[in-house]
Design a protein around this motif. Structure first.
Motif, PDB file in Angstrom:
ATOM      1  N   ASP A 192      40.283  35.633  45.402  1.00  0.00           N
ATOM      2  CA  ASP A 192      39.470  34.581  44.794  1.00  0.00           C
ATOM      3  C   ASP A 192      39.336  33.081  45.236  1.00  0.00           C
ATOM      4  N   ALA A 193      40.404  32.778  45.883  1.00  0.00           N
ATOM      5  CA  ALA A 193      40.693  32.141  47.448  1.00  0.00           C
ATOM      6  C   ALA A 193      39.269  31.839  48.056  1.00  0.00           C
ATOM      7  N   GLU A 194      39.785  33.446  48.496  1.00  0.00           N
ATOM      8  CA  GLU A 194      39.196  33.946  49.749  1.00  0.00           C
ATOM      9  C   GLU A 194      38.136  34.164  49.719  1.00  0.00           C
ATOM     10  N   GLN A 232      44.712  38.133  42.297  1.00  0.00           N
ATOM     11  CA  GLN A 232      43.208  38.357  41.745  1.00  0.00           C
ATOM     12  C   GLN A 232      43.288  36.549  42.996  1.00  0.00           C
ATOM     13  N   ARG A 233      44.366  35.887  42.172  1.00  0.00           N
ATOM     14  CA  ARG A 233      43.911  34.300  42.643  1.00  0.00           C
ATOM     15  C   ARG A 233      44.083  34.305  43.625  1.00  0.00           C
ATOM     16  N   ILE A 234      44.678  34.445  45.116  1.00  0.00           N
ATOM     17  CA  ILE A 234      44.376  35.005  46.355  1.00  0.00           C
ATOM     18  C   ILE A 234      42.904  35.493  46.405  1.00  0.00           C
ATOM     19  N   ILE A 292      47.615  39.202  38.163  1.00  0.00           N
ATOM     20  CA  ILE A 292      47.114  37.487  38.812  1.00  0.00           C
ATOM     21  C   ILE A 292      47.086  37.056  39.807  1.00  0.00           C
ATOM     22  N   GLU A 293      48.709  37.061  40.282  1.00  0.00           N
ATOM     23  CA  GLU A 293      48.920  36.836  41.967  1.00  0.00           C
ATOM     24  C   GLU A 293      47.395  36.940  42.886  1.00  0.00           C
ATOM     25  N   ASP A 331      51.611  40.148  39.475  1.00  0.00           N
ATOM     26  CA  ASP A 331      51.207  40.356  40.825  1.00  0.00           C
ATOM     27  C   ASP A 331      49.996  40.936  40.511  1.00  0.00           C
TER      28      ASP A 331
END
Length: 174
Positions: free
Chosen positions: A157-159, A153-155, A150-151, A148
């Motif tokens: 970073d994308a934002e 953090q990925r979101i 990691i997900e 959770d």
């Protein structure tokens, strides 16, 4: 009766092959409560830990002596001398054992020595686990479920990247 001073005696035993170490620590409070810590593993690594509590210094010393005889019989030899330390008050208790071992010995063992010690945030020591059929050591290390995180953090970073593109007036002009 006061529990201080608390005395600690530690020895390190190295295997003749040079790759394994065994550490024995005996901690004795003035009221007679004792803890024996057995720590083993590859030389240089923290390894596994087993903590035993005793209400009598005689029983603790017998357990210490038995384990020391067992290890010497299996090819271990004492490395260096015996390290004796004394804690005069509660602030010195973690230093007597050594900070890393103290944090892993578990709240119940610390409470056995000093019932007034604040153990909030301390976990219990994990005993090593073995497969009943093969006798092989099981990997029982506590692992965090970080999927959770990691997900998220990925979101994030994308934002952040999308905002950076939106804020850059030159983006897309070349």
């Amino acid at each position: 009766m006061s529990i201080y001073p608390i005395k600690s005696r530690a020895v390190t035993l190295d295997h003749r092959g040079g790759t394994k170490s065994y550490h024995l620590v005996l901690i004795e409070a003035a009221n007679g409560h004792c803890v024996v810590i057995n720590r083993w593993g590859k030389t240089g690594a923290f390894g596994e830990i087993k903590v035993e509590t005793f209400d009598s210094p005689i029983k603790a010393q017998k357990a210490w002596d038995k384990k020391e005889r067992e290890k010497v019989g299996k090819g271990y030899a004492q490395k260096g001398g015996t390290r004796d330390r004394t804690a005069a008050d509660v602030s010195e208790l973690p230093k007597v054992v050594d900070a890393m071992t103290f944090n892993k010995m578990g709240a119940s063992a610390v409470k056995h020595l000093d019932p007034a010690f604040d153990t909030s945030g301390m976990r219990e020591a994990d005993d090593p686990q073995y497969d009943e059929e093969t006798g092989a050591k099981l990997d029982t290390a506590r692992k965090a479920d970080i999927a959770d995180a990691i997900e998220a953090q990925r979101i994030a970073d994308a934002e952040k990247a999308a905002r950076a593109y939106d804020d850059n007036d030159l983006y897309g002009r070349f």
